[in-house]
Design a protein around this motif. Structure first.
Motif, mmCIF file in Angstrom:
data_model
loop_
_atom_site.group_PDB
_atom_site.id
_atom_site.type_symbol
_atom_site.label_atom_id
_atom_site.label_comp_id
_atom_site.label_asym_id
_atom_site.label_seq_id
_atom_site.Cartn_x
_atom_site.Cartn_y
_atom_site.Cartn_z
ATOM 1 N N ASP A 40 0.399 21.673 44.805
ATOM 2 C CA ASP A 40 1.704 21.029 44.707
ATOM 3 C C ASP A 40 2.274 20.911 46.111
ATOM 4 O O ASP A 40 1.903 21.664 47.018
ATOM 5 N N GLN A 41 3.199 19.982 46.295
ATOM 6 C CA GLN A 41 3.778 19.760 47.623
ATOM 7 C C GLN A 41 4.849 20.798 47.955
ATOM 8 O O GLN A 41 5.138 21.043 49.115
ATOM 9 N N PHE A 42 5.427 21.387 46.918
ATOM 10 C CA PHE A 42 6.551 22.300 47.129
ATOM 11 C C PHE A 42 6.229 23.710 46.628
ATOM 12 O O PHE A 42 5.541 23.886 45.632
ATOM 13 N N LEU A 43 6.756 24.695 47.351
ATOM 14 C CA LEU A 43 6.669 26.081 46.935
ATOM 15 C C LEU A 43 8.047 26.690 47.097
ATOM 16 O O LEU A 43 8.546 26.848 48.211
ATOM 17 N N GLN A 44 8.684 27.021 45.959
ATOM 18 C CA GLN A 44 10.003 27.647 45.984
ATOM 19 C C GLN A 44 9.825 29.158 45.871
ATOM 20 O O GLN A 44 9.159 29.635 44.951
ATOM 21 N N ILE A 45 10.439 29.883 46.816
ATOM 22 C CA ILE A 45 10.298 31.337 46.874
ATOM 23 C C ILE A 45 11.647 31.991 46.615
ATOM 24 O O ILE A 45 12.626 31.721 47.316
ATOM 25 N N GLY A 46 11.708 32.848 45.620
ATOM 26 C CA GLY A 46 12.939 33.577 45.320
ATOM 27 C C GLY A 46 13.109 34.734 46.289
ATOM 28 O O GLY A 46 12.237 35.593 46.400
ATOM 29 N N SER A 47 14.223 34.765 46.993
ATOM 30 C CA SER A 47 14.476 35.764 48.028
ATOM 31 C C SER A 47 15.577 36.724 47.596
ATOM 32 O O SER A 47 15.916 36.817 46.418
ATOM 33 N N GLY A 48 16.135 37.431 48.569
ATOM 34 C CA GLY A 48 17.301 38.261 48.341
ATOM 35 C C GLY A 48 18.512 37.579 48.951
ATOM 36 O O GLY A 48 18.404 36.482 49.507
ATOM 37 N N LYS A 86 13.677 36.050 36.267
ATOM 38 C CA LYS A 86 14.098 35.066 35.268
ATOM 39 C C LYS A 86 13.886 33.642 35.770
ATOM 40 O O LYS A 86 13.552 32.738 34.991
ATOM 41 N N SER A 87 14.060 33.437 37.078
ATOM 42 C CA SER A 87 13.810 32.109 37.654
ATOM 43 C C SER A 87 12.327 31.764 37.623
ATOM 44 O O SER A 87 11.953 30.605 37.423
ATOM 45 N N LEU A 88 11.481 32.764 37.823
ATOM 46 C CA LEU A 88 10.036 32.544 37.697
ATOM 47 C C LEU A 88 9.693 32.117 36.274
ATOM 48 O O LEU A 88 8.886 31.209 36.054
ATOM 49 N N ASP A 89 10.320 32.756 35.308
ATOM 50 C CA ASP A 89 10.024 32.476 33.907
ATOM 51 C C ASP A 89 10.336 31.033 33.538
ATOM 52 O O ASP A 89 9.561 30.390 32.826
ATOM 53 N N VAL A 90 11.449 30.503 34.031
ATOM 54 C CA VAL A 90 11.831 29.126 33.681
ATOM 55 C C VAL A 90 11.230 28.097 34.643
ATOM 56 O O VAL A 90 11.381 26.891 34.438
ATOM 57 N N GLY A 91 10.550 28.577 35.691
ATOM 58 C CA GLY A 91 9.880 27.652 36.597
ATOM 59 C C GLY A 91 10.708 27.141 37.751
ATOM 60 O O GLY A 91 10.282 26.205 38.445
ATOM 61 N N ASP A 92 11.889 27.727 37.986
ATOM 62 C CA ASP A 92 12.704 27.291 39.118
ATOM 63 C C ASP A 92 12.078 27.706 40.450
ATOM 64 O O ASP A 92 12.313 27.082 41.482
ATOM 65 N N ILE A 93 11.317 28.787 40.448
ATOM 66 C CA ILE A 93 10.568 29.221 41.619
ATOM 67 C C ILE A 93 9.141 29.529 41.176
ATOM 68 O O ILE A 93 8.871 29.700 39.988
ATOM 69 N N GLN A 94 8.228 29.577 42.149
ATOM 70 C CA GLN A 94 6.835 29.869 41.829
ATOM 71 C C GLN A 94 6.405 31.249 42.346
ATOM 72 O O GLN A 94 5.416 31.809 41.897
ATOM 73 N N LEU A 95 7.165 31.770 43.298
ATOM 74 C CA LEU A 95 6.883 33.077 43.884
ATOM 75 C C LEU A 95 8.212 33.755 44.151
ATOM 76 O O LEU A 95 9.171 33.091 44.556
ATOM 77 N N GLY A 96 8.289 35.054 43.925
ATOM 78 C CA GLY A 96 9.559 35.733 44.152
ATOM 79 C C GLY A 96 9.358 37.166 44.577
ATOM 80 O O GLY A 96 8.287 37.755 44.370
ATOM 81 N N ILE A 97 10.377 37.737 45.186
ATOM 82 C CA ILE A 97 10.362 39.142 45.575
ATOM 83 C C ILE A 97 11.282 39.903 44.631
ATOM 84 O O ILE A 97 12.345 39.405 44.248
ATOM 85 N N LEU A 273 5.833 41.342 45.399
ATOM 86 C CA LEU A 273 5.780 39.888 45.258
ATOM 87 C C LEU A 273 5.215 39.559 43.880
ATOM 88 O O LEU A 273 4.218 40.151 43.456
ATOM 89 N N THR A 274 5.853 38.628 43.195
ATOM 90 C CA THR A 274 5.442 38.205 41.856
ATOM 91 C C THR A 274 5.277 36.699 41.843
ATOM 92 O O THR A 274 6.031 35.974 42.505
ATOM 93 N N VAL A 275 4.303 36.209 41.102
ATOM 94 C CA VAL A 275 4.069 34.767 40.987
ATOM 95 C C VAL A 275 4.048 34.363 39.521
ATOM 96 O O VAL A 275 3.946 35.200 38.622
ATOM 97 N N ARG A 276 4.141 33.054 39.311
ATOM 98 C CA ARG A 276 3.946 32.542 37.955
ATOM 99 C C ARG A 276 2.484 32.689 37.571
ATOM 100 O O ARG A 276 1.578 32.427 38.356
ATOM 101 N N LYS A 277 2.236 33.092 36.349
ATOM 102 C CA LYS A 277 0.886 33.344 35.875
ATOM 103 C C LYS A 277 0.054 32.066 35.820
ATOM 104 O O LYS A 277 -1.178 32.108 35.953
ATOM 105 N N ASP A 278 0.718 30.911 35.627
ATOM 106 C CA ASP A 278 -0.029 29.667 35.462
ATOM 107 C C ASP A 278 -0.407 28.996 36.784
ATOM 108 O O ASP A 278 -0.987 27.905 36.787
#
Length: 338
Positions: A40-48, A86-97, A273-278
């Motif tokens: 994918d062209q974009f990677l959204q990372i959930g930060s603090g 929760k953002s990972l679950d709905v797909g708003d981000i693909q990787l998060g801390i 670090l957590t990612v979406r399973k898919d």
């Protein structure tokens, strides 16, 4: 004539095969320029929140991924531990801390999660976070945990794992959020930078936040407003460490803040670090590989945190069964998982 016809058919088939390979959207093989290809062209990372220790980590991570993946646009979004999950679950981000304790709650449907989250997978455990309950040094009315019940308490980002861990710790003292409200206390949320400024200005009485071991925003205000860390009773720490929350305990070292002459016992959590399973397996393999093979960037900019980034502790607080297959593949190759 027949030979020319067969030759033409051969090259047409070869062209179609090469074209199909070129159109693949999931390949992560190297380009001629040495860069990796992302699906994918974009990677959204959930930060603090701004002022937290997580924000600069994800800043460096974003830059690394854009440097190593061809055409990838990586961006970070302010969040918190539970909010990122929760953002990972709905797909708003693909990787998060997030914290390992909140990851465990998420996949089990406990704590802040009403339902199990089945869309997430672990990528890496990073470092221990010392949860700090602080006030200003000149506040003689605040010396113990019991003293904060009727005070204005800042708890970091709303939806952050720090607040969940805080209330679990307070349960050991028999203190709940309702008790604070009944006593005339107040709870506020926001980013760490704003919280530290509010503490310095007297707009809040108590600051709660995580550091490794120092909270950056507290260090910024202590030049003119020395801070005092409130200790947690060891018997309370021992009890909560045995409850399966993913919460442990340690001591914030003396000298972490000005005038802090002794170690201060507190509760700890582990950042991960957590990612979406898919996400594609090879993509996550490369995300994991790029992180671990470029630690010098973190060591140069964040030495206190990066010194904890090791493959020896990469599974601290993480069940290997919850790893994304791509991350698991890398750790098996690196000898961190057998």
């Amino acid at each position: 004539m027949r030979k020319m016809f067969l030759t033409t058919i051969f090259f047409v088939c070869l062209f179609l095969i090469l074209a199909a390979c070129g159109d693949s959207k999931t390949t992560t093989s190297d380009h001629e320029d040495g860069k990796l290809k992302a699906p994918d062209q974009f990677l959204q990372i959930g930060s603090g929140p701004m002022g937290s220790g997580w924000y600069p980590i994800t800043t460096i991570l974003s830059e690394l991924y854009m440097d190593h993946f061809d055409g990838l646009k990586a961006s970070q979004l302010e969040g918190g531990s539970t909010a990122n999950l929760k953002s990972l679950d709905v797909g708003d981000i693909q990787l998060g801390i997030n914290y390992t304790s909140d990851f465990s709650d998420a996949i089990n449907g406990t704590g802040s999660f009403d339902d199990k989250i089945v869309s997430i997978a672990a990528m890496a455990s990073l470092y221990p976070v010392y949860q700090t309950i602080a006030t200003l040094q000149d506040r003689q009315d605040i010396e113990t945990i019991e003293d904060i019940v009727d005070k204005h308490i800042f708890l970091g980002p709303k939806g952050g794992g720090g607040s969940v861990a805080f209330w679990r710790m307070m349960e050991e003292y028999g203190i709940t959020e309702k008790d604070v409200e009944k006593a005339g206390g107040k709870i506020s949320y926001g980013n760490y930078s704003d919280g530290a400024s509010m503490l310095a200005d007297g707009n809040v009485d108590v600051f709660v936040g995580g550091g490794a071991p120092a909270v950056t925003s507290l260090q910024e205000i202590e030049l003119t407003n020395p801070v005092k860390v409130i200790p947690i009773d060891q018997d309370k720490l021992d009890r909560i460490s045995q409850k399966g929350y993913g919460i442990s305990n340690d001591k914030i070292p003396a000298g972490t803040y000005k005038g802090m002459e002794e170690d201060v016992p507190t509760y700890t959590t582990v950042s991960m670090l957590t990612v979406r399973k898919d996400l594609d397996e090879e993509y996550v393999y490369n995300l994991t590989k790029v992180f671990w093979e470029n630690l010098e960037e973190f060591e140069k900019q964040l030495p206190e945190r990066a010194k904890h980034f090791t493959l020896n502790s990469v599974l601290d607080g993480i069940d290997p069964e919850t790893l994304h297959p791509g991350a698991k593949k890398y750790y098996e190759e690196a000898g961190a998982l057998k």
